[in-house]
Design a protein around this motif. Structure first.
Motif, PDB file in Angstrom:
ATOM      1  N   MET A 128       3.697  -7.659  -7.944  1.00  0.00           N
ATOM      2  CA  MET A 128       4.469  -7.648  -6.692  1.00  0.00           C
ATOM      3  C   MET A 128       2.892  -6.801  -5.510  1.00  0.00           C
ATOM      4  N   SER A 129       2.924  -6.061  -5.589  1.00  0.00           N
ATOM      5  CA  SER A 129       1.953  -6.327  -4.466  1.00  0.00           C
ATOM      6  C   SER A 129       1.413  -6.908  -4.184  1.00  0.00           C
ATOM      7  N   VAL A 130       0.588  -7.886  -4.908  1.00  0.00           N
ATOM      8  CA  VAL A 130       0.635  -8.953  -4.479  1.00  0.00           C
ATOM      9  C   VAL A 130       1.633  -9.939  -3.479  1.00  0.00           C
ATOM     10  N   GLN A 131       2.806 -10.002  -3.663  1.00  0.00           N
ATOM     11  CA  GLN A 131       3.615 -10.625  -3.336  1.00  0.00           C
ATOM     12  C   GLN A 131       4.611  -9.578  -2.160  1.00  0.00           C
ATOM     13  N   ILE A 132       4.525  -8.498  -1.858  1.00  0.00           N
ATOM     14  CA  ILE A 132       4.817  -8.131  -0.802  1.00  0.00           C
ATOM     15  C   ILE A 132       3.747  -8.415   0.186  1.00  0.00           C
ATOM     16  N   ALA A 133       2.338  -8.262  -0.023  1.00  0.00           N
ATOM     17  CA  ALA A 133       1.686  -8.504   0.885  1.00  0.00           C
ATOM     18  C   ALA A 133       1.304  -9.656   1.747  1.00  0.00           C
ATOM     19  N   VAL A 134       2.144 -10.098   1.049  1.00  0.00           N
ATOM     20  CA  VAL A 134       2.326 -12.461   0.720  1.00  0.00           C
ATOM     21  C   VAL A 134       3.998 -11.959   2.034  1.00  0.00           C
ATOM     22  N   ASN A 135       4.251 -11.528   1.459  1.00  0.00           N
ATOM     23  CA  ASN A 135       6.038 -11.218   2.472  1.00  0.00           C
ATOM     24  C   ASN A 135       5.704 -10.837   3.530  1.00  0.00           C
ATOM     25  N   GLY A 136       4.553  -8.998   3.608  1.00  0.00           N
ATOM     26  CA  GLY A 136       4.542  -9.050   5.217  1.00  0.00           C
ATOM     27  C   GLY A 136       3.598 -10.377   6.143  1.00  0.00           C
ATOM     28  N   LEU A 137       3.024 -10.975   5.758  1.00  0.00           N
ATOM     29  CA  LEU A 137       1.960 -11.023   5.978  1.00  0.00           C
ATOM     30  C   LEU A 137       3.001 -13.222   6.234  1.00  0.00           C
ATOM     31  N   VAL A 138       3.736 -13.281   5.714  1.00  0.00           N
ATOM     32  CA  VAL A 138       4.597 -14.542   6.068  1.00  0.00           C
ATOM     33  C   VAL A 138       5.842 -13.911   7.624  1.00  0.00           C
ATOM     34  N   ALA A 139       6.081 -12.729   6.823  1.00  0.00           N
ATOM     35  CA  ALA A 139       7.146 -11.854   8.003  1.00  0.00           C
ATOM     36  C   ALA A 139       6.879 -11.990   9.392  1.00  0.00           C
ATOM     37  N   PHE A 140       5.121 -11.731   9.642  1.00  0.00           N
ATOM     38  CA  PHE A 140       5.139 -10.936  10.761  1.00  0.00           C
ATOM     39  C   PHE A 140       4.224 -12.056  11.464  1.00  0.00           C
ATOM     40  N   THR A 141       4.199 -13.103  10.634  1.00  0.00           N
ATOM     41  CA  THR A 141       3.994 -14.151  11.288  1.00  0.00           C
ATOM     42  C   THR A 141       5.187 -15.490  12.227  1.00  0.00           C
ATOM     43  N   TRP A 142       5.971 -15.211  11.654  1.00  0.00           N
ATOM     44  CA  TRP A 142       7.322 -15.496  12.536  1.00  0.00           C
ATOM     45  C   TRP A 142       7.470 -14.511  13.518  1.00  0.00           C
ATOM     46  N   THR A 143       7.763 -13.324  13.263  1.00  0.00           N
ATOM     47  CA  THR A 143       8.074 -12.556  14.572  1.00  0.00           C
ATOM     48  C   THR A 143       6.950 -12.797  15.283  1.00  0.00           C
ATOM     49  N   THR A 144       5.303 -13.052  14.917  1.00  0.00           N
ATOM     50  CA  THR A 144       4.619 -13.354  16.271  1.00  0.00           C
ATOM     51  C   THR A 144       4.857 -14.452  16.547  1.00  0.00           C
ATOM     52  N   VAL A 145       4.947 -15.984  16.121  1.00  0.00           N
ATOM     53  CA  VAL A 145       5.452 -17.246  16.181  1.00  0.00           C
ATOM     54  C   VAL A 145       6.782 -16.944  17.003  1.00  0.00           C
ATOM     55  N   LEU A 146       7.463 -16.659  17.138  1.00  0.00           N
ATOM     56  CA  LEU A 146       9.047 -16.435  17.370  1.00  0.00           C
ATOM     57  C   LEU A 146       8.759 -15.790  18.903  1.00  0.00           C
ATOM     58  N   THR A 172      -5.836  -4.156   5.951  1.00  0.00           N
ATOM     59  CA  THR A 172      -6.963  -4.565   5.428  1.00  0.00           C
ATOM     60  C   THR A 172      -8.022  -3.258   6.036  1.00  0.00           C
ATOM     61  N   THR A 173      -8.042  -2.875   7.236  1.00  0.00           N
ATOM     62  CA  THR A 173      -9.052  -1.645   7.550  1.00  0.00           C
ATOM     63  C   THR A 173      -8.882  -0.976   6.696  1.00  0.00           C
ATOM     64  N   GLN A 174      -7.950  -0.175   6.175  1.00  0.00           N
ATOM     65  CA  GLN A 174      -7.664   0.921   5.071  1.00  0.00           C
ATOM     66  C   GLN A 174      -8.162   0.304   3.595  1.00  0.00           C
ATOM     67  N   MET A 175      -7.198  -1.237   3.660  1.00  0.00           N
ATOM     68  CA  MET A 175      -7.452  -1.434   1.796  1.00  0.00           C
ATOM     69  C   MET A 175      -8.496  -1.752   1.233  1.00  0.00           C
ATOM     70  N   LEU A 176     -10.050  -1.986   2.817  1.00  0.00           N
ATOM     71  CA  LEU A 176     -11.625  -2.040   2.438  1.00  0.00           C
ATOM     72  C   LEU A 176     -11.999  -1.017   2.509  1.00  0.00           C
ATOM     73  N   THR A 177     -11.269   0.489   3.073  1.00  0.00           N
ATOM     74  CA  THR A 177     -12.309   1.329   3.043  1.00  0.00           C
ATOM     75  C   THR A 177     -11.766   2.813   2.426  1.00  0.00           C
ATOM     76  N   ARG A 178     -10.237   2.395   1.768  1.00  0.00           N
ATOM     77  CA  ARG A 178     -10.245   3.857   1.297  1.00  0.00           C
ATOM     78  C   ARG A 178     -10.273   3.904  -0.442  1.00  0.00           C
ATOM     79  N   ALA A 179     -10.715   4.706  -1.285  1.00  0.00           N
ATOM     80  CA  ALA A 179     -11.452   4.774  -1.898  1.00  0.00           C
ATOM     81  C   ALA A 179     -10.261   4.493  -3.443  1.00  0.00           C
ATOM     82  N   HIS A 184      -1.847  -2.291  -6.231  1.00  0.00           N
ATOM     83  CA  HIS A 184      -0.887  -1.334  -5.630  1.00  0.00           C
ATOM     84  C   HIS A 184      -0.440  -1.826  -4.162  1.00  0.00           C
ATOM     85  N   PRO A 185       0.807  -1.224  -4.158  1.00  0.00           N
ATOM     86  CA  PRO A 185       1.627  -2.082  -2.542  1.00  0.00           C
ATOM     87  C   PRO A 185       1.183  -1.495  -1.535  1.00  0.00           C
TER      88      PRO A 185
END
Length: 221
Positions: A195-213, A38-45, A52-53
């Motif tokens: 695709m790029s948005v869906q990849i971001a959503v997939n990543g969010l879901v994946a890491f949320t699941w692993t964190t909860v686990l 997120t930090t990179q998405m907000l700061t990289r020109a 972009h994925p």
């Protein structure tokens, strides 16, 4: 008798602490990944999440930051896999879950090592439009990511079945529902237009699941 109890108790406590640290590393993998991305998405020109994925952050002069982020997150997932193996000693999925989570972690590390190709104007100075021909490392990146997320989707299916079978446990129903939803999201086919948005959503879901686990197993342990 007292000495024997103490002697056997110390290794058990050490093992529990080790498992707790492994699960903590797994729990932190997702937050670290998305804080960095997120930090990179907000700061990289020039970066636009609608075009972009997240993986494209691994390209350019500052690409090493996202490469390191992938490797750290993958290492955390590998630690989670070991923690799962040490914690789940019985029941459905006790053998499959550590392997599947481990494949997810290894896939993330590989996705970091093998970067995708610059395209669609990012990094700055890259020609607009998709890359004419994918490089070998771009193909390896896509394959590693696909294997990683597929393995995690299967892990979520296994966990949903495990939770559903353990009806006497209070967290069983929400755990089954969470895992089933995660699996459904991760298994939805990619849309070429989003695709790029869906990849971001997939990543969010994946890491949320692993964190909860990881957090759930750490509390139980």
């Amino acid at each position: 008798m007292t000495a024997t109890t103490t002697d056997t108790g110390v290794p058990a406590r050490r093992s529990a602490r080790t498992s707790g640290r492994l699960l903590l590393a797994g729990a932190l993998a997702g937050p670290i990944f998305f804080a960095s991305a997120t930090t990179q998405m907000l700061t990289r020109a020039g970066f636009d999440i609608t075009r972009h994925p997240i993986s494209q952050l691994s390209t350019g002069d500052l690409g090493w930051i996202q490469i390191l982020t992938f490797v750290l997150a993958g290492t955390g997932a590998l630690a989670l896999a070991v923690g799962v193996r040490r914690t789940l000693t019985e029941g459905i999925g006790r053998r499959a879950l550590p392997i599947l989570v481990g494949v997810f972690g290894a896939g993330l590390v590989a996705a970091g090592v093998f970067t995708m190709d610059p395209e669609k104007g990012f990094p700055a100075g890259t020609p607009e439009g998709p890359v004419a021909q994918m490089s070998w490392h771009g193909i390896a990146h896509s394959a590693a990511a696909a294997v990683a997320f597929t393995a995690l989707a299967v892990a979520a299916v296994v966990m949903s079945v495990r939770c559903a079978r353990r009806r006497s446990a209070p967290p069983a129903v929400p755990g089954a529902v969470l895992s089933a939803v995660a699996a459904l999201v991760l298994l939805v086919p990619m849309s070429p237009d989003r695709m790029s948005v869906q990849i971001a959503v997939n990543g969010l879901v994946a890491f949320t699941w692993t964190t909860v686990l990881a957090v759930s197993l750490r509390r139980a342990a």
